[in-house]
Design an enzyme around this catalytic site. Structure first.
Site, mmCIF file in Angstrom:
data_model
loop_
_atom_site.group_PDB
_atom_site.id
_atom_site.type_symbol
_atom_site.label_atom_id
_atom_site.label_comp_id
_atom_site.label_asym_id
_atom_site.label_seq_id
_atom_site.Cartn_x
_atom_site.Cartn_y
_atom_site.Cartn_z
ATOM 1 N N HIS A 251 0.858 -1.185 0.000
ATOM 2 C CA HIS A 251 0.000 0.000 0.000
ATOM 3 C C HIS A 251 0.892 1.232 0.000
ATOM 4 O O HIS A 251 1.823 1.320 0.788
ATOM 5 C CB HIS A 251 -0.912 -0.012 1.223
ATOM 6 C CG HIS A 251 -2.051 0.954 1.126
ATOM 7 N ND1 HIS A 251 -1.857 2.311 1.194
ATOM 8 C CD2 HIS A 251 -3.377 0.774 0.950
ATOM 9 C CE1 HIS A 251 -3.027 2.915 1.070
ATOM 10 N NE2 HIS A 251 -3.972 2.006 0.922
ATOM 11 N N ARG A 295 -2.775 1.249 -7.040
ATOM 12 C CA ARG A 295 -1.854 1.245 -5.903
ATOM 13 C C ARG A 295 -0.433 0.846 -6.283
ATOM 14 O O ARG A 295 0.537 1.425 -5.783
ATOM 15 C CB ARG A 295 -2.374 0.299 -4.821
ATOM 16 C CG ARG A 295 -3.501 0.912 -4.040
ATOM 17 C CD ARG A 295 -4.035 -0.032 -2.993
ATOM 18 N NE ARG A 295 -5.121 0.608 -2.247
ATOM 19 C CZ ARG A 295 -5.909 -0.024 -1.407
ATOM 20 N NH1 ARG A 295 -5.752 -1.318 -1.199
ATOM 21 N NH2 ARG A 295 -6.866 0.617 -0.774
ATOM 22 N N HIS A 362 0.473 -4.864 2.433
ATOM 23 C CA HIS A 362 -0.923 -4.647 2.786
ATOM 24 C C HIS A 362 -1.826 -5.828 2.466
ATOM 25 O O HIS A 362 -2.695 -6.189 3.261
ATOM 26 C CB HIS A 362 -1.404 -3.401 2.030
ATOM 27 C CG HIS A 362 -2.802 -3.000 2.319
ATOM 28 N ND1 HIS A 362 -3.237 -2.756 3.597
ATOM 29 C CD2 HIS A 362 -3.866 -2.780 1.509
ATOM 30 C CE1 HIS A 362 -4.521 -2.407 3.562
ATOM 31 N NE2 HIS A 362 -4.928 -2.427 2.315
#
Lengths: 606, 116, 232
Positions: A251, A295, A362
């Site tokens: 992330h 992302r 993440h």
């Protein structure tokens, strides 16, 4: 009673369905099955509302069209593009089509979504979302401030309380029960009460894995300490391959140096990323949508800025997320949780100063391979020529982060994970319900015809005391594992580093084999549960390193310095890793949605 | 017989507030009234004077009733908090009984003093 | 620096263990949970719960220097040279800092914490139950509860009647549904509190509000509930 004799005895229970994991996926499935009147047990190593779904912040995607035009087809396109074309298009289609109904259903269950002036659910912009197949920014993420996961998990738990779901809280799932003789028939799970260390056998006609992610394989991660891939470890030990394990989402905005998550909602609400020169650098990496690129793109941009010496702080090791230009009420009403995290962990109020951030591990895009109904599948002939022929594992389902349907492909879009767990939680429950209607008879398997004795034998090792002299502890091994993965399998990868990871993990595995426990207490023995978790983490890490080393291209979150381009010719396929002989095989990606023309892989530009 | 499980919350709370309010107004009036009386000390005189003006006599009867209510609600709440559960019903009933007994005793005293 | 921890294991009598911590191992901005994890690496028998490590799951409620809080969002440097950790008061201790939250969860379950919308509307998945931003704003301050138990564990009314008094957390949950414009059981929810042993045991000493690690105000919620109940 001595610890030894405790381990050898166990209680027995019978259920229609045993669900392992009480996060959003597990609880959604449990609710649907319970409402159909089935005998359901949910096993969770923490009290349900402590599951990691509670930490999800930004929201859940659905083409409700509350905040501007939207269609599920655009959501489909965005998700496929976001997945770098590795996502199975039929699965993504199902998810995007189901989404609006699923979100309204959650709303009816009491999830306190934020609202628009017209009384409908508030939707915010998130990365990689578009209208008209990439033309303009969409607002598709339904949000309850920045506590959407908390809101959903608590509502699902409340509904399960009402429905009367039986919950085995603070029970650790050790291994899946298999029927002897058959190829692979899963018939329940062996669990351990964490408080008393007593073992129980939960026989079940269907077993559903919903154990979530395993972000703890990396040192810097946004995951809860409980995210140790227990379902993946169990599946591997039962002989099931893991799919696409090379794809780990970093992330972009984790709290620098610590890893806690700063939601993508911050950028959706208008936050800007700046380097040491104060430059809003995302324009150079994603000219059109800037901060709201996918992302993986933003994460690489940040990592490159830092690598090229434009990082902030004395060590030049992070960049800044600037929210200071946002109206105060946006931060106070839409991002209160982020403000709280920033103040608590950094002593910085985002109203006044930018937040230091750096990518943090993440999400695991890979997992246990399943079909659209959540049934665990594997190739009929693992090493044969026809890889596309898949068979279902009788009695075993998997959903949520631990599963790989695959709807996220090589990179997940923000807001799609909460959607994934609820959509496939519900779908798996429907499939199990149908299966129970078709075959309501009791299980034929008994203790003698199952693998229980083998599992108990395996467990014996934890009853042998450690040599008090040894330096080797479960904690030191875990730290070592996290360092190996961070150093060699991080945001940017290359052959040499990943080979080192493979070698070092082999060594670590040998060390783990020699590990015994110092604490022999039967009461909340954390050393033992940590060791059991470490075993699963190791399995996940190994699958990751092997799968990543083999994939000679850059796709989505798997970014190689030595193979910097995507290679659809050779690598538009899913990886399957078999743990037993550390073997890899591949299966094709589904490129044919049912109600839409196929999306042909294109160059991915944001 | 009182059983703790049957005791209500809102109604008791309301009565507690009403009685407190009434007593808060009544008590200063009583003080002023007593202070105005000619010098005398006996209980008999005091009670007699209270009833000298009819209206204040009635107010005093009401005050006494409210005092009982207030004592009951306050006392029972304290007993619920502090008494062990197995003895709670006994405690509550004894307390209520003692409030009755005090009232009876007071009533008897007044009748005894003014036997008309 | 010294860390004192009240240790308990049913096989031995309780005692307070003192750990001497070398201050060089404390990093800037270190949270108490990290310190505990460090201690457990040396003494694996040390018992405490944890999960998310960022203050949203509510696993690691404990009594820190006499005040209830979550170890994962409590800065070590704010705690002085002597840190005394005890299990959450008012609950049965299972091991060290781990308490039995069973009674706490039962109270939560007993208040029927579930949205009860108009059944005909709820059955229609074609539309949302509408709620204005103002109506939604009423839920702020109650839906965020993480069920850590810090409030109820600091409440004398809960200590006195742990089996009868719902405690601040459960009452805050009642308030969350009472003020939800989508809920149709407002009256029943309030009536369920109308006994001498329920909400009126609260004396508003506001320990709960002082203890809440999420900055919520259960005391105010209870006050509001009482007001609603009295004006029924």
């Amino acid at each position: 009673m001595s610890a030894l004799s405790q381990a050898l005895t166990y209680q027995t229970f019978h259920f229609d369905v045993v669900i392992i994991g009480a996060g959003g996926a597990g609880l959604r499935a449990a609710l649907a099955l319970r409402q159909q009147g089935h005998k359901v047990a949910v096993v969770s190593k923490v009290f349900p509302t402590r599951s990691h779904t509670v930490s999800a912040q930004g929201g859940i995607n659905a083409a409700l069209g509350n905040a501007g035009d939207d269609q599920w087809q655009w959501h489909l396109y965005d998700t496929i593009k976001g997945s770098d074309y590795l996502g199975d298009q039929d699965a993504i289609e199902v998810m995007c089509q189901d989404a609006p109904k699923i979100v309204r259903e959650l709303e009816h269950m009491g999830v306190p979504f934020s609202r628009q002036e017209d009384g409908k659910i508030y939707q915010r912009a998130f990365g990689g979302q578009s209208q008209h197949y990439g033309k303009s920014q969409a607002k598709r993420t339904c949000a309850a401030a920045d506590r959407t996961g908390h809101a959903i998990l608590h509502a699902l738990y409340q509904q399960n309380l009402h429905a009367g779901t039986e919950i085995f809280s603070e029970y650790f799932a050790l291994d899946l029960l298999r029927q002897n003789g058959s190829d692979l028939l899963i018939c329940g799970v062996l669990v351990q009460n964490l408080q008393t260390s007593e073992l129980s056998v939960l026989w079940a006609k269907h077993t559903l894995l919903a154990t979530g992610g395993a972000g703890q394989i990396f040192r810097t991660n946004s995951n809860a300490s409980i995210n140790t891939g227990d379902g993946l470890g169990m599946a591997q030990r039962a002989g099931i391959p893991l799919q696409d394990m090379e794809f780990w989402q970093f992330h972009p905005t984790g709290v620098a140096g610590k890893g806690m998550l700063i939601s993508e909602a911050t950028r959706g609400e208008g936050g800007i990323l700046r380097n040491a020169n104060g430059e809003a650098f995302m324009g150079r990496y994603a000219p059109k949508v800037k901060e709201l690129a996918s992302r993986d793109v933003v994460t690489r941009a940040i990592a490159l800025e830092v690598e090229q010496g434009r990082g902030c702080g004395p060590a030049q090791d992070h960049v800044l997320l600037d929210l200071t230009h946002l109206p105060h009420d946006v931060i106070e009403n839409r991002l209160p949780g982020i403000r709280e995290i920033s103040r608590t962990f950094l002593g910085i109020d985002p109203l006044e100063a930018p937040i230091p951030i750096f990518p943090t591990c993440h999400y695991m895009m890979g997992g246990i391979p399943t079909n659209l109904e959540g049934q665990v599948i594997l190739p009929k002939q693992p090493m044969g020529a026809n890889h596309s022929e898949q068979i279902a594992v009788p009695g075993l389902f998997a959903i949520g982060e631990c599963a790989c349907v695959s709807v996220h492909g090589a990179n997940r879009l923000g807001g799609n994970s909460l959607l994934d767990i609820v959509v496939f939680g519900r779908r798996a429950a429907n499939a199990i319900h149908q299966a129970l209607l078709m075959a309501p008879h009791e299980l034929a398997v008994t203790e003698d015809t199952s693998n229980i004795s083998a599992l108990l034998q395996r467990y014996q090792r934890w009853l042998e005391p450690a040599n008090p002299e040894t330096e080797l502890t479960v904690f030191s091994l875990k730290t070592e594992l996290q360092k190996i993965m961070e150093r060699h399998c991080g945001v940017f990868r290359d052959q040499a580093h990943m080979q080192q990871a493979v070698n070092q993990l082999e060594h670590l595995e040998h060390q783990f084999a020699a590990l015994r426990l110092h604490d022999q207490s039967a009461l909340f023995n954390f050393e033992r549960s940590s060791a059991l978790e470490l075993e699963n983490l190791l399995a996940v890490a190994k699958a990751t390193a092997y799968s990543a080393l083999a994939r000679q291209e850059s796709r989505g979150a798997h970014s190689r310095v030595d193979f910097s381009e995507r290679d659809d010719q050779n690598w538009l396929k899913h990886t399957l890793f078999y743990a037993e002989k550390a073997q890899l095989t591949y299966k094709p990606v589904n490129l044919t949605p049912k109600h839409h023309a196929p999306f042909v892989p294109e160059k991915r530009v944001y | 017989m009182i059983h703790w499980q049957n005791l209500r919350g809102a109604a008791a709370h309301r009565w507690q507030r009403y009685s407190a309010l009434y007593l808060a107004v009544y008590t200063p009036l009583l003080a002023i009234y007593v202070a105005q009386l000619p010098e005398q000390n006996s209980l008999q005189n005091l009670i007699g004077n209270l009833f000298h003006y009819c209206i204040f006599g009635y107010l005093s009867v009401i005050a006494y009733a409210f005092l009982l209510v207030h004592l009951w609600v306050g006392g029972r709440d304290i007993l619920i908090d502090y008494l062990p559960r197995p003895h709670l019903n006994l405690g509550l009933n004894l307390y209520l009984l003692s409030l009755f007994a005090i009232s009876l005793n007071l009533g008897w005293l007044i009748i005894d003093l003014y036997p008309y | 620096m010294q860390v004192l921890i009240d240790r308990y294991h049913p096989d031995t009598s309780p005692y307070t263990q003192c750990y001497d911590v070398d201050e060089s191992m404390l990093s800037e901005g270190m949270m108490l949970l990290q310190l505990l994890q460090h201690l457990r690496e040396q003494d694996p028998s040390l018992g405490f719960r944890s999960s998310c490590q960022e203050g949203v799951c509510g696993s690691d409620g404990m009594n820190i220097n006499g005040k209830n809080g979550l170890s994962c969002i409590t800065l070590v440097r704010d705690l002085g040279q002597r840190i005394h950790l005890r299990p959450l008061p008012g609950f049965a201790v299972i091991k060290d800092l781990i308490v039995d939250l069973g009674p706490f969860y039962q109270h939560y379950q007993a208040i029927k914490p579930r949205l009860a919308p108009e059944p005909s509307v709820a059955a229609d998945l074609g539309q949302e139950l509408l709620q204005t931003p103002e109506e939604r704003a009423k839920l702020d301050g109650s839906y965020e509860c993480i069920l850590c138990g810090c409030c109820s564990s600091s409440c004398p009314s809960f200590w006195w009647n742990p089996d009868l008094f719902p405690g601040p957390a459960a009452l805050l949950a009642v308030q969350r549904f009472v003020v939800d414009s989508r809920d149709i059981q407002r009256k029943e929810r309030l009536e369920a509190l109308n006994s001498a042993t329920s909400i009126f045991r609260c004396r508003h000493i506001q320990n709960c509000t002082a203890a809440c690690p999420k900055g919520l105000n259960p005391s105010r919620a209870i006050q509001a509930l009482k007001h609603e109940l009295l004006s029924q």
